[in-house]
Design an enzyme around this catalytic site. Structure first.
Site, PDB file in Angstrom:
ATOM      1  N   SER A 125       1.660  14.539  52.163  1.00 29.40           N
ATOM      2  CA  SER A 125       0.643  15.580  52.393  1.00 29.40           C
ATOM      3  C   SER A 125      -0.185  15.327  53.639  1.00 29.40           C
ATOM      4  O   SER A 125      -0.410  14.178  54.022  1.00 29.40           O
ATOM      5  CB  SER A 125      -0.297  15.629  51.174  1.00 29.40           C
ATOM      6  N   LYS A 176      -1.138   9.271  48.289  1.00 32.45           N
ATOM      7  CA  LYS A 176       0.062   9.664  49.062  1.00 32.45           C
ATOM      8  C   LYS A 176       0.329   8.636  50.167  1.00 32.45           C
ATOM      9  O   LYS A 176       1.469   8.227  50.408  1.00 32.45           O
ATOM     10  CB  LYS A 176      -0.129  11.049  49.677  1.00 32.45           C
ATOM     11  N   TYR A 181      -6.695  11.492  46.263  1.00 29.60           N
ATOM     12  CA  TYR A 181      -5.329  12.054  46.246  1.00 29.60           C
ATOM     13  C   TYR A 181      -4.614  11.704  47.561  1.00 29.60           C
ATOM     14  O   TYR A 181      -3.487  11.202  47.547  1.00 29.60           O
ATOM     15  CB  TYR A 181      -5.392  13.573  46.076  1.00 29.60           C
TER      16      TYR A 181
HETATM   17  C1  WQD Z   1      -8.113  26.093  51.901  1.00 30.66           C
HETATM   18  C2  WQD Z   1      -9.338  26.742  52.535  1.00 30.66           C
HETATM   19  C3  WQD Z   1     -11.393  25.991  51.560  1.00 30.66           C
HETATM   20  C4  WQD Z   1     -10.617  27.770  47.617  1.00 30.66           C
HETATM   21  C5  WQD Z   1      -5.731  21.142  49.572  1.00 30.66           C
HETATM   22  C6  WQD Z   1      -5.511  19.683  49.431  1.00 30.66           C
HETATM   23  C7  WQD Z   1      -4.320  19.279  50.239  1.00 30.66           C
HETATM   24  C8  WQD Z   1      -3.121  20.106  49.848  1.00 30.66           C
HETATM   25  C9  WQD Z   1      -3.423  21.583  49.957  1.00 30.66           C
HETATM   26  C10 WQD Z   1      -1.589  19.066  48.355  1.00 30.66           C
HETATM   27  C11 WQD Z   1     -10.478  25.753  52.755  1.00 30.66           C
HETATM   28  C12 WQD Z   1     -11.177  27.480  51.293  1.00 30.66           C
HETATM   29  C13 WQD Z   1     -10.489  27.375  48.940  1.00 30.66           C
HETATM   30  C14 WQD Z   1     -11.643  28.675  47.253  1.00 30.66           C
HETATM   31  C15 WQD Z   1     -12.350  28.763  49.550  1.00 30.66           C
HETATM   32  N1  WQD Z   1      -2.705  19.804  48.530  1.00 30.66           N
HETATM   33  N2  WQD Z   1     -11.343  27.859  49.879  1.00 30.66           N
HETATM   34  N3  WQD Z   1     -12.470  29.136  48.254  1.00 30.66           N
HETATM   35  O1  WQD Z   1      -8.439  22.042  50.741  1.00 30.66           O
HETATM   36  O2  WQD Z   1      -7.008  22.836  52.712  1.00 30.66           O
HETATM   37  O3  WQD Z   1      -5.981  21.444  50.913  1.00 30.66           O
HETATM   38  O4  WQD Z   1      -4.566  21.832  49.153  1.00 30.66           O
HETATM   39  O5  WQD Z   1      -0.911  18.513  49.170  1.00 30.66           O
HETATM   40  O6  WQD Z   1      -4.061  17.932  49.987  1.00 30.66           O
HETATM   41  O7  WQD Z   1      -6.651  19.039  49.951  1.00 30.66           O
HETATM   42  O8  WQD Z   1      -6.600  23.781  50.428  1.00 30.66           O
HETATM   43  O9  WQD Z   1      -6.530  25.972  49.355  1.00 30.66           O
HETATM   44  O10 WQD Z   1      -8.245  24.271  48.531  1.00 30.66           O
HETATM   45  O11 WQD Z   1      -8.555  25.366  50.753  1.00 30.66           O
HETATM   46  O12 WQD Z   1     -13.120  29.199  50.423  1.00 30.66           O
HETATM   47  O13 WQD Z   1     -11.813  29.084  46.073  1.00 30.66           O
HETATM   48  O14 WQD Z   1      -9.842  27.732  51.651  1.00 30.66           O
HETATM   49  O15 WQD Z   1     -12.761  25.727  51.883  1.00 30.66           O
HETATM   50  O16 WQD Z   1     -11.145  26.133  53.958  1.00 30.66           O
HETATM   51  P1  WQD Z   1      -7.115  22.516  51.261  1.00 30.66           P
HETATM   52  P2  WQD Z   1      -7.476  24.867  49.668  1.00 30.66           P
END
Ligand code: WQD
Length: 326
Positions: free
Chosen positions: A116, A144, A140
């Site tokens: 990741s 990894k 997490y």
């Molecule tokens: C994306 C964007 C949030 C939810 C995570 C893990 C990473 C990988 C992918 C496994 C950000 C914004 C999100 C919400 C929002 N997982 N957001 N409201 O944090 O980039 O990555 O998932 O490999 O390891 O860290 O993904 O989809 O949570 O967030 O505004 O309800 O959407 O702030 O900018 P992230 P995400």
């Protein structure tokens, strides 16, 4: 090729299995169904219900003889890993060490890891390439990185090679709608937005609108799961041909903001998709975008299905189905 997918009944695993099946490889799936779905498993796959923490079960399935294994059985919620570290160290680290050591014992010498972008932590430059420092900011991401480090050691100590695929933000669904399983209680942006569009959730909370990005919301590199799945086939071919290790980013190299995802979803679904702008989520970087030049150079990999339209349309197709049934 005979390939065994640990965690193959999950969101990514199902798409990886489809990709191998489409080129007539023999696919085994080992899964404890803790989050994966039995209904996701194609009848052409040989299914083994088991847990990666059960060494006997792992030893037994590996004794069937496999050309390569794919490890997709780690827990992946960054936020949860900070609240329940024991769950993550047990499954992700101890479980992975069982897989690695039992593969070596069974002389299964080709190991593909679902890794990741979380191994990088806060980016110090963009786009992020594989030379970028690895300073994970959540447990997490550390698990990894820990698995990658153990793979590196074991490949020096034993006849054993690996490819670590550092996914950026996995998104989308199979274009032909072959996989319909929805994640329960998702935390990632796109499934959350889709639940709002499908009337399964009242509104989206946008975590921060004051980032140093064009519209102030967080920017990420969304990569279609069909593109990710192809990366696993290319990684397996690379290992069987070269017997060398490789660590590559799999990202679309395109940055999309939360607002862009929201606007595109409203446009494609025709739904209002209520949203509320709230405080930033701790630990979120403003922007995270990949360089995938190494994957293109070494594997010939390209993100061909990762446009925002393709990601949103293919995901809405699955959520719309769900909304009709509810
Ligand atoms: C994306 C964007 C949030 C939810 C995570 C893990 C990473 C990988 C992918 C496994 C950000 C914004 C999100 C919400 C929002 N997982 N957001 N409201 O944090 O980039 O990555 O998932 O490999 O390891 O860290 O993904 O989809 O949570 O967030 O505004 O309800 O959407 O702030 O900018 P992230 P995400």
């Amino acid at each position: 090729m005979k390939v065994l997918l640990f965690g193959g009944a999950g969101y990514i695993g199902t798409h990886v299995a489809l990709a191998f099946l489409e080129r007539n490889d023999t696919v085994g799936i080992f899964d404890n169904l803790s989050s994966g779905l039995r209904s996701n498993i194609d009848d052409r796959c040989q299914f083994y219900e088991g847990d990666i923490l059960n060494r006997e079960q792992v030893r037994e399935v590996l004794s069937q003889g496999w050309d390569a294994v794919v490890h997709l059985a780690a827990f992946k919620a960054a936020g949860e890993s900070m609240l329940k570290p024991f769950k993550y160290s047990e499954n992700n680290i101890t479980g992975s060490l069982i897989l690695i050591t039992e593969c070596i014992r069974a002389e299964v010498r080709n190991f593909i890891l679902s890794s990741s972008a979380a191994v990088y932590g806060e980016p110090s430059y963009l786009p992020v390439d594989e030379k970028h420092p690895t300073n994970p900011t959540n447990y997490y991401g550390y698990t990894k990185l820990c698995i990658e480090e153990n793979l590196k050691w074991y490949s020096q100590l034993k006849e054993f090679n690996y490819v670590a695929l550092r996914y950026f933000n996995a998104a989308g669904y199979d274009q032909d709608g072959k996989m319909l399983g929805l994640e329960n209680n998702p935390a990632n942006l796109i499934p959350v937005v889709m639940e709002v569009a499908a009337g399964l959730r009242p509104n989206l909370l946008v975590f921060g609108r004051d980032y140093d990005t064009p519209d102030g919301t967080g920017v990420r590199d969304y990569v279609h799961v069909t593109d990710l799945a192809k990366g696993h086939l290319l990684a397996a071919d690379y290992l069987l041909k070269n017997h060398k290790n490789l660590v590559v980013n799999l990202g679309s190299e395109a940055g999309l903001s939360v607002q862009q995802i929201l606007d595109t979803t409203r446009e494609i679904t025709g739904k209002e998709v209520a949203a509320q702008y709230v405080e930033r989520r701790p630990g979120d970087p403003a922007k995270l975008v990949a360089s995938s030049k190494l994957a293109k150079k070494e594997l010939g990999w390209e993100a061909l299905h990762s446009s925002v339209e393709s990601i949103v349309t293919s995901t809405w197709k699955v959520y719309q189905e769900q909304a009709k049934q509810d």
